[in-house]
Design an enzyme around this catalytic site. Structure first.
Site, PDB file in Angstrom:
ATOM      1  N   GLU A 118      10.477  22.439  19.400  1.00 40.05           N
ATOM      2  CA  GLU A 118       9.709  21.192  19.284  1.00 40.05           C
ATOM      3  C   GLU A 118      10.255  20.227  20.325  1.00 40.05           C
ATOM      4  OE1 GLU A 118       6.953  21.077  17.561  1.00 40.05           O
ATOM      5  OE2 GLU A 118       7.463  23.172  17.227  1.00 40.05           O
ATOM      6  N   CYS A 135      10.166  11.102  19.152  1.00 40.02           N
ATOM      7  CA  CYS A 135       9.219  11.933  19.895  1.00 40.02           C
ATOM      8  C   CYS A 135       7.812  11.437  19.649  1.00 40.02           C
ATOM      9  CB  CYS A 135       9.357  13.378  19.455  1.00 40.02           C
ATOM     10  SG  CYS A 135       9.243  13.558  17.681  1.00 40.02           S
TER      11      CYS A 135
HETATM   12  P1  NAD Z   1      18.109  17.296  24.475  1.00 36.83           P
HETATM   13  O1  NAD Z   1      17.124  18.315  24.899  1.00 36.83           O
HETATM   14  O2  NAD Z   1      18.904  16.622  25.504  1.00 36.83           O
HETATM   15  O3  NAD Z   1      19.149  17.944  23.452  1.00 36.83           O
HETATM   16  C1  NAD Z   1      18.725  18.593  22.265  1.00 36.83           C
HETATM   17  C2  NAD Z   1      19.797  19.556  21.827  1.00 36.83           C
HETATM   18  O4  NAD Z   1      19.902  20.605  22.784  1.00 36.83           O
HETATM   19  C3  NAD Z   1      21.184  18.942  21.725  1.00 36.83           C
HETATM   20  O5  NAD Z   1      21.829  19.449  20.581  1.00 36.83           O
HETATM   21  C4  NAD Z   1      21.859  19.436  22.983  1.00 36.83           C
HETATM   22  O6  NAD Z   1      23.255  19.504  22.867  1.00 36.83           O
HETATM   23  C5  NAD Z   1      21.256  20.809  23.110  1.00 36.83           C
HETATM   24  N1  NAD Z   1      21.336  21.450  24.429  1.00 36.83           N
HETATM   25  C6  NAD Z   1      21.393  20.865  25.649  1.00 36.83           C
HETATM   26  N2  NAD Z   1      21.444  21.816  26.605  1.00 36.83           N
HETATM   27  C7  NAD Z   1      21.407  23.023  25.982  1.00 36.83           C
HETATM   28  C8  NAD Z   1      21.419  24.384  26.406  1.00 36.83           C
HETATM   29  N3  NAD Z   1      21.484  24.724  27.692  1.00 36.83           N
HETATM   30  N4  NAD Z   1      21.364  25.350  25.473  1.00 36.83           N
HETATM   31  C9  NAD Z   1      21.280  25.050  24.167  1.00 36.83           C
HETATM   32  N5  NAD Z   1      21.278  23.787  23.703  1.00 36.83           N
HETATM   33  C10 NAD Z   1      21.336  22.785  24.596  1.00 36.83           C
HETATM   34  O7  NAD Z   1      17.290  16.242  23.585  1.00 36.83           O
HETATM   35  P2  NAD Z   1      17.863  14.953  22.847  1.00 36.83           P
HETATM   36  O8  NAD Z   1      18.146  13.914  23.870  1.00 36.83           O
HETATM   37  O9  NAD Z   1      18.909  15.311  21.879  1.00 36.83           O
HETATM   38  O10 NAD Z   1      16.595  14.515  21.985  1.00 36.83           O
HETATM   39  C11 NAD Z   1      15.540  13.784  22.504  1.00 36.83           C
HETATM   40  C12 NAD Z   1      14.353  14.682  22.828  1.00 36.83           C
HETATM   41  O11 NAD Z   1      13.960  15.374  21.662  1.00 36.83           O
HETATM   42  C13 NAD Z   1      13.124  13.912  23.263  1.00 36.83           C
HETATM   43  O12 NAD Z   1      12.503  14.604  24.313  1.00 36.83           O
HETATM   44  C14 NAD Z   1      12.247  13.919  22.021  1.00 36.83           C
HETATM   45  O13 NAD Z   1      10.872  13.757  22.278  1.00 36.83           O
HETATM   46  C15 NAD Z   1      12.552  15.255  21.469  1.00 36.83           C
HETATM   47  N6  NAD Z   1      12.239  15.337  20.044  1.00 36.83           N
HETATM   48  C16 NAD Z   1      11.158  16.074  19.666  1.00 36.83           C
HETATM   49  C17 NAD Z   1      10.806  16.133  18.342  1.00 36.83           C
HETATM   50  C18 NAD Z   1       9.620  16.936  17.892  1.00 36.83           C
HETATM   51  O14 NAD Z   1       9.493  17.199  16.699  1.00 36.83           O
HETATM   52  N7  NAD Z   1       8.762  17.345  18.795  1.00 36.83           N
HETATM   53  C19 NAD Z   1      11.567  15.458  17.394  1.00 36.83           C
HETATM   54  C20 NAD Z   1      12.684  14.721  17.805  1.00 36.83           C
HETATM   55  C21 NAD Z   1      13.012  14.681  19.141  1.00 36.83           C
END
Ligand code: NAD
Length: 523
Positions: free
Chosen positions: A291, A325
């Site tokens: 997501e 999001c």
């Molecule tokens: P992010 O993608 O930076 O990080 C999300 C998670 O991924 C974190 O736990 C991070 O440590 C991990 N991560 C980073 N690199 C990785 C890798 N190479 N392998 C595995 N894991 C890795 O996102 P964020 O800043 O934590 O959250 C904000 C984003 O999330 C926004 O884009 C927002 O729109 C989205 N979001 C979407 C929803 C939805 O339901 N669609 C809900 C909440 C947030």
């Protein structure tokens, strides 16, 4: 473990009414209690064993980054491998644990979280800068996920309708998948983390949970809660650490069966690609639930109550500083009411109170960290080049922390960067549309498709929005944030993700595989 579980229909957890003095006092007490717990060191948990590493990292409070919320060991690829193996080992017994027993853990976790509700919320106030109502809603949603998925799991474990075949006794049953990697974002650090983790566990899978490095303390509090309920060792393993360092090892591991991810588009696509490549010894196609981001729009039609629309846009754009999001980052307004709407919008934005999240008067708190602050400021600069600044645009004056003024750009071209890219901060782009057709076209013209809303009194336009507004969560005459578990199954189209519909009846299926069993009946 008590096997009988409280049944009855699922109901959403009510939000706390902070206008009541006893509720305000309880929250103040929780903030004071949690403040004393800030700065503690937490452990990695693998197969029930608590581990620390030489290297550590600290989670800081965005409202005052001098405040350390928690100190964490930094996971390594070796520990990631160990965690996946531990989860794999625990899977054998956990998959055979009767579903009512698995659900009972969730019901008990919900009850415990309900008792400690303000404590969990207070951790979010400090660790991610949520205002009181935002933190409270996050905890309520976490409780909802536990209650909802506990019931759903029992439904999936029950009998499923199947067409009779003469001479056979047939059934369709649902089996768990195996080891899941759960990777949540920081922005709903309790709700989304609990939702993905509990869905995976209740269906009989085992999990390695890698929390966001911006919200590991809240994650650790949940892991402790599950430990306190006696969840068997190895079912929920906890591995803080850098996304790239441990994330790639976890995702690529041959024993990993699925990944449940919520976060940015860039990381989601990377995980999807990495998971798609089979590794030596791997026996399955990994499943990825991803997501991702949004560029959500609210359409304001010429035939609507402009005050109501302005209130909806402001709530959706600036709740939790626009770091949802589902946040409204584009308002697309019919030219006939554009000026009148913009005037009302400005009044409301100017009236928003920016301040420390622990202050109940604050409506807009800090953004998550310095990097986010810089990235949002770059978008604001780009907005200044391409549109007209109506409000905000500067850091908000606070003694410490990452505070930005709620910002509005008007007369924004639909193709401008601030109209197309997810900013994830308190920045709204307002665009003029010739008419409703034009508004719908602009609304659909990004790579995302998560949430969207339309304000109109015209029933035929509402019907057109139903047919043509291509988003996973469409809202009519209401704001585009605040999805409720059960009522608004959540997930987006296109680059917003795999449309998993969290909090809906289809969700647990993503953590299960169906098996058809046909038995020939002897005459
Ligand atoms: P992010 O993608 O930076 O990080 C999300 C998670 O991924 C974190 O736990 C991070 O440590 C991990 N991560 C980073 N690199 C990785 C890798 N190479 N392998 C595995 N894991 C890795 O996102 P964020 O800043 O934590 O959250 C904000 C984003 O999330 C926004 O884009 C927002 O729109 C989205 N979001 C979407 C929803 C939805 O339901 N669609 C809900 C909440 C947030």
């Amino acid at each position: 473990m008590e096997l009988s579980s409280p049944r009855g229909e699922f109901q959403n957890e009510p939000f706390t009414d902070f206008s009541q003095s006893e509720n305000r006092e309880s929250m103040q007490r929780a903030l004071a209690d949690v403040q004393v717990q800030l700065g503690q060191s937490y452990d990695i948990v693998i197969a029930g064993q608590h581990l620390r590493t030489q290297a550590t990292f600290a989670s800081l409070s965005p409202g005052d980054p001098r405040r350390v919320v928690g100190v964490f060991p930094k996971g390594t690829p070796e520990l990631a491998d160990r965690a996946v193996r531990a989860a794999h080992q625990a899977f054998e017994a956990w998959k055979r644990t009767p579903p009512p027993q698995r659900s009972a853990y969730l019901f008990q976790a919900a009850a415990a979280m309900r008792r400690r509700r303000h404590e969990f919320s207070a951790f979010m106030v400090y660790e991610v800068g949520k205002t009181w109502p935002e933190a409270d809603a996050d905890t309520a949603e976490a409780i909802d996920f536990l209650e909802f998925y506990a019931r759903e799991s029992l439904r999936y474990a029950g009998p499923h309708p199947i067409t009779a075949v003469a001479g056979e006794k047939n059934a369709l049953v649902y089996l768990p998948l195996g080891v899941g990697i759960v990777i949540p974002p920081w922005n709903f650090p309790l709700a989304i983390l609990v939702g993905m983790t509990s869905a995976a566990i209740v269906t009989g899978n085992t999990v390695v949970l890698k929390p966001s490095s911006d919200a590991p303390t809240i994650a650790a509090q949940f892991v402790r809660l599950m430990e306190s309920l006696g969840l068997p060792a190895g079912v929920l393993n906890f591995l803080p650490g850098g996304g790239a360092e441990v994330g790639d090892t976890l995702v690529a591991h041959p024993l990993t069966r699925f990944v449940a991810f919520t976060g940015s588009k860039a990381v989601g696509l990377h995980i999807n690609e990495l998971a798609a490549k089979p590794q030596p010894g791997q026996r399955w196609i990994k499943r990825v639930v991803a997501e991702m981001g949004g560029k959500d729009a609210i359409i304001v039609d010429r035939d609507t109550d402009l005050d109501e629309a302005a209130a909806g846009v402001v709530a959706s754009a600036y709740g939790f500083q626009g770091q949802k999001c589902s946040a409204c980052s584009r308002a697309i307004v019919d030219a006939q009411v554009y000026d009148a709407f913009v005037e009302r919008l400005k009044q409301r934005v100017d009236a928003l109170r920016v301040g420390p999240p622990e202050d109940p008067q604050s409506q807009v708190g800090p953004v998550i960290n310095e990097k986010a602050m810089r990235s949002i400021q770059e978008y604001i600069e780009s907005g200044r080049q391409q549109a007209r600044l109506l409000a905000g645009g500067e850091p908000a004056k606070q003694a410490h922390g990452f505070f930005l003024q709620p910002t509005v750009f008007v007369d924004v071209d639909p193709q401008a960067r601030i109209s197309q890219e997810e900013i994830f901060g308190p920045v709204l782009a307002v665009t003029r549309a010739r008419d409703f057709d034009d508004a719908l076209r602009i609304a659909n013209d990004t790579e995302y498709g998560l949430t969207g809303a339309v304000y109109t009194r015209d029933a035929s336009k509402l019907e057109r929005a139903r047919q043509e507004f291509f988003v996973g969560n469409l809202y009519l005459n209401r704001k585009c944030t605040g999805a409720m578990v059960g009522g608004h199954p959540f997930g987006g189209f296109n680059m917003s993700g795999t449309d998993s519909k969290a909090g809906g009846r289809d969700y647990l299926l993503l953590f299960l595989q169906g098996q058809s069993i046909a038995e020939k009946v002897r005459a």
